[in-house]
Design a protein around this motif. Structure first.
Motif, PDB file in Angstrom:
ATOM      1  N   ALA A  57       2.598  -0.228  -1.823  1.00 28.59           N
ATOM      2  CA  ALA A  57       2.179  -0.383  -3.247  1.00 28.59           C
ATOM      3  C   ALA A  57       1.569  -2.147  -3.526  1.00 28.59           C
ATOM      4  N   ILE A  61      -2.035  -3.116  -5.425  1.00 28.65           N
ATOM      5  CA  ILE A  61      -1.744  -3.782  -6.462  1.00 28.65           C
ATOM      6  C   ILE A  61      -2.807  -5.073  -6.414  1.00 28.65           C
ATOM      7  N   GLY A  64      -6.299  -3.918  -6.636  1.00 34.02           N
ATOM      8  CA  GLY A  64      -6.894  -3.891  -8.023  1.00 34.02           C
ATOM      9  C   GLY A  64      -7.119  -5.133  -8.875  1.00 34.02           C
ATOM     10  N   ILE A  65      -6.306  -6.119  -8.277  1.00 31.58           N
ATOM     11  CA  ILE A  65      -6.424  -7.324  -9.034  1.00 31.58           C
ATOM     12  C   ILE A  65      -7.747  -8.124  -8.598  1.00 31.58           C
TER      13      ILE A  65
END
Length: 75
Positions: A57, A61, A64-65
């Motif tokens: 995960a 993340i 996504g950032i």
């Protein structure tokens, strides 16, 4: 502005490297533990998949950032 793309690349790359190292260490410990106590194999395997999912995960993340940096901040 160019540094935003560099930062996004570093976020994605280092997150992927960290996750790969983490899953590799986790897998080696699973094999080591299962070799020592084979009767605990199914329980250890279940815990392995849960923790491997949590480790995976982190780069997601990071992606996504990084996408936020590329498409919102740099735009």
């Amino acid at each position: 502005m160019e540094f935003i793309f560099l930062a996004a690349g570093l976020i994605m790359g280092l997150g992927a490297i960290g996750a790969a190292i983490g899953v590799g260490l986790l897998g080696s410990k699973l094999l080591e533990s299962t070799a020592r106590q084979p009767e605990l194999g199914p329980m250890l395997q279940t815990k392995f998949f849960i923790v491997a999912g949590l480790i995976d995960a982190i780069p997601i993340i990071g992606v996504g950032i990084a996408m936020y940096l590329i498409f919102v901040v740099a735009a």
